[in-house]
Design a protein around this motif. Structure first.
Motif, PDB file in Angstrom:
ATOM      1  N   PHE A 141     104.360  15.328 -32.169  1.00 25.53           N
ATOM      2  CA  PHE A 141     104.237  14.668 -33.713  1.00 25.53           C
ATOM      3  C   PHE A 141     105.425  15.052 -34.284  1.00 25.53           C
ATOM      4  CE2 PHE A 141      99.734  14.962 -32.396  1.00 25.53           C
ATOM      5  CZ  PHE A 141      99.456  13.600 -32.821  1.00 25.53           C
ATOM      6  N   ASP A 142     106.210  14.327 -34.938  1.00 29.34           N
ATOM      7  CA  ASP A 142     107.122  14.671 -36.184  1.00 29.34           C
ATOM      8  C   ASP A 142     106.431  15.226 -37.239  1.00 29.34           C
ATOM      9  OD1 ASP A 142     109.485  14.675 -37.596  1.00 29.34           O
ATOM     10  OD2 ASP A 142     108.765  13.146 -38.789  1.00 29.34           O
ATOM     11  N   LEU A 143     107.155  16.017 -38.106  1.00 29.79           N
ATOM     12  CA  LEU A 143     106.493  16.813 -39.243  1.00 29.79           C
ATOM     13  C   LEU A 143     106.553  16.085 -40.424  1.00 29.79           C
ATOM     14  CD1 LEU A 143     104.884  19.467 -39.715  1.00 29.79           C
ATOM     15  CD2 LEU A 143     106.792  20.543 -40.344  1.00 29.79           C
ATOM     16  N   ASP A 144     107.575  16.153 -41.221  1.00 29.21           N
ATOM     17  CA  ASP A 144     107.970  15.479 -42.516  1.00 29.21           C
ATOM     18  C   ASP A 144     107.706  13.880 -42.499  1.00 29.21           C
ATOM     19  OD1 ASP A 144     108.787  18.023 -44.026  1.00 29.21           O
ATOM     20  OD2 ASP A 144     110.325  17.986 -42.388  1.00 29.21           O
ATOM     21  N   VAL A 169     105.112  10.435 -31.580  1.00 27.27           N
ATOM     22  CA  VAL A 169     104.707   9.786 -33.019  1.00 27.27           C
ATOM     23  C   VAL A 169     105.361  10.408 -34.143  1.00 27.27           C
ATOM     24  CG1 VAL A 169     102.564   9.352 -34.406  1.00 27.27           C
ATOM     25  CG2 VAL A 169     102.087   9.805 -32.235  1.00 27.27           C
ATOM     26  N   GLY A 170     105.903   9.491 -34.965  1.00 20.83           N
ATOM     27  CA  GLY A 170     106.838   9.760 -35.939  1.00 20.83           C
ATOM     28  C   GLY A 170     106.781   8.794 -37.105  1.00 20.83           C
ATOM     29  N   ASP A 171     107.867   8.598 -37.912  1.00 18.92           N
ATOM     30  CA  ASP A 171     107.915   7.515 -38.892  1.00 18.92           C
ATOM     31  C   ASP A 171     109.377   7.081 -39.155  1.00 18.92           C
ATOM     32  OD1 ASP A 171     108.648  10.674 -39.949  1.00 18.92           O
ATOM     33  OD2 ASP A 171     109.161   9.459 -41.631  1.00 18.92           O
ATOM     34  N   SER A 172     110.270   7.514 -38.197  1.00 18.61           N
ATOM     35  CA  SER A 172     111.607   7.326 -38.766  1.00 18.61           C
ATOM     36  C   SER A 172     112.370   6.937 -37.552  1.00 18.61           C
ATOM     37  CB  SER A 172     112.408   8.464 -39.550  1.00 18.61           C
ATOM     38  OG  SER A 172     112.702   9.550 -38.312  1.00 18.61           O
ATOM     39  N   ILE A 173     113.673   6.268 -37.823  1.00 23.61           N
ATOM     40  CA  ILE A 173     114.531   5.889 -36.588  1.00 23.61           C
ATOM     41  C   ILE A 173     115.156   6.970 -35.929  1.00 23.61           C
ATOM     42  CG2 ILE A 173     116.679   6.371 -38.059  1.00 23.61           C
ATOM     43  CD1 ILE A 173     116.222   3.365 -35.433  1.00 23.61           C
ATOM     44  N   SER A 174     115.017   8.273 -36.271  1.00 23.74           N
ATOM     45  CA  SER A 174     115.573   9.375 -35.580  1.00 23.74           C
ATOM     46  C   SER A 174     114.263   9.661 -34.488  1.00 23.74           C
ATOM     47  CB  SER A 174     115.718  10.711 -36.351  1.00 23.74           C
ATOM     48  OG  SER A 174     116.751  10.311 -37.259  1.00 23.74           O
ATOM     49  N   ASP A 175     113.085   9.378 -34.703  1.00 24.53           N
ATOM     50  CA  ASP A 175     111.986   9.630 -33.779  1.00 24.53           C
ATOM     51  C   ASP A 175     111.966   8.647 -32.667  1.00 24.53           C
ATOM     52  OD1 ASP A 175     110.787  11.795 -35.321  1.00 24.53           O
ATOM     53  OD2 ASP A 175     110.100  10.339 -36.599  1.00 24.53           O
ATOM     54  N   ALA A 202      97.247  17.733 -24.848  1.00 22.22           N
ATOM     55  CA  ALA A 202      98.181  18.685 -25.277  1.00 22.22           C
ATOM     56  C   ALA A 202      98.962  17.930 -26.432  1.00 22.22           C
ATOM     57  CB  ALA A 202      98.951  19.101 -24.242  1.00 22.22           C
ATOM     58  N   MET A 203      99.205  18.821 -27.252  1.00 23.00           N
ATOM     59  CA  MET A 203      99.868  18.301 -28.720  1.00 23.00           C
ATOM     60  C   MET A 203     101.086  19.584 -28.969  1.00 23.00           C
ATOM     61  SD  MET A 203      96.813  16.756 -31.004  1.00 23.00           S
ATOM     62  CE  MET A 203      95.625  18.002 -30.520  1.00 23.00           C
ATOM     63  N   GLY A 204     101.974  18.831 -29.550  1.00 21.08           N
ATOM     64  CA  GLY A 204     103.269  19.503 -29.894  1.00 21.08           C
ATOM     65  C   GLY A 204     103.750  19.024 -31.306  1.00 21.08           C
ATOM     66  N   VAL A 205     104.557  19.722 -31.808  1.00 21.75           N
ATOM     67  CA  VAL A 205     105.452  19.551 -33.026  1.00 21.75           C
ATOM     68  C   VAL A 205     106.961  19.223 -32.536  1.00 21.75           C
ATOM     69  CG1 VAL A 205     106.234  19.664 -35.263  1.00 21.75           C
ATOM     70  CG2 VAL A 205     103.892  19.603 -34.887  1.00 21.75           C
TER      71      VAL A 205
END
Length: 232
Positions: free
Chosen positions: A16-19, A177-183, A116-119
């Motif tokens: 996961f992304d954070l912000d 899983v993220g929210d932006s083009i960087s992800d 398993a999960m990570g940030v």
């Protein structure tokens, strides 16, 4: 890359992304930016304007903030402002920040399923860990990788690959899983499928960023993945 249809529906790991993905940190980030600006006798920026500047790390945030006020910084002057920002940023991590909808429920769901999960984030490592501890999320996470833990920030794949290495999972077995083009860029460079969430920090409509799947919120992710798994 190996066939991603099976792990997309049933991945061994999710990063996961954070912000903008797990947390809505824009109000705290805006408070930090405005404290830095006030120290240089510049007017404050609204939360909405700062929200549009998030992504790419703290130095990029500082650069964008000064440029938005017609006082662009570069070179050693930008580096100095970035150094000044570091302690300010650390003072504004959790006071105004909130979890995005469904975070605890969804992390609990995947944890109970044995995923398993990570940030993997561009936010600095210590700040990331402090926020995750504050919200009692570290118990779900087997890897936490901040931007200063790797050589290159997202959209480079470094943070994702380091997190997967810590989890012992190959990229083709995982999901970003993220929210932006960087992800999207980081996931593609790492060889991973990617899901984007609406309501995060992006100028461009999330449907236009090239993700494999778009969800309204994290709450929609488990059911969407079940449909993908059943259709595979």
């Amino acid at each position: 890359m190996k066939d991603a249809s099976k792990p997309f529906g049933s991945p061994r790991a999710i990063l996961f992304d954070l912000d903008g993905t797990l947390i809505d940190s824009a109000p705290d980030i805006a408070a930090a930016v405005n404290e830095l600006l006030a120290g240089r006798d510049l007017p404050p920026l609204s939360v909405d304007r700062v929200r549009a500047m998030i992504g790419g790390g703290v130095m990029k945030l500082v650069e964008r903030a000064f440029a938005a006020l017609g006082s662009p910084l570069a070179g050693s002057v930008l580096e100095e402002a970035n150094r000044d920002m570091a302690p300010i940023y650390r003072r504004h991590l959790t006071g105004l920040t909130k979890l995005m909808p469904g975070v605890r429920e969804v992390l609990t769901h995947f944890h109970l399923n044995g995923t398993a999960m990570g940030v993997a984030t561009n936010k600095p490592q210590l700040a990331t860990r402090e926020i995750l501890l504050h919200f009692h999320l570290t118990e779900y996470l087997g890897a936490i990788v901040g931007g200063d833990a790797v050589t290159n920030l997202k959209p480079a794949p470094d943070a994702l690959l380091l997190a997967l290495d810590q989890l012992g999972v190959e990229p083709y077995e995982a999901l970003m899983v993220g929210d932006s083009i960087s992800d999207v860029g980081a996931a593609r460079a790492a060889g991973m499928p990617v899901v984007l969430l609406r309501g995060g920090y992006t100028h461009v409509p999330v449907e236009e960023l090239g993700a494999d799947l778009v969800c309204d919120s994290l709450l929609d992710l488990p059911s969407a993945m079940r449909r993908l798994r059943d259709a595979a």
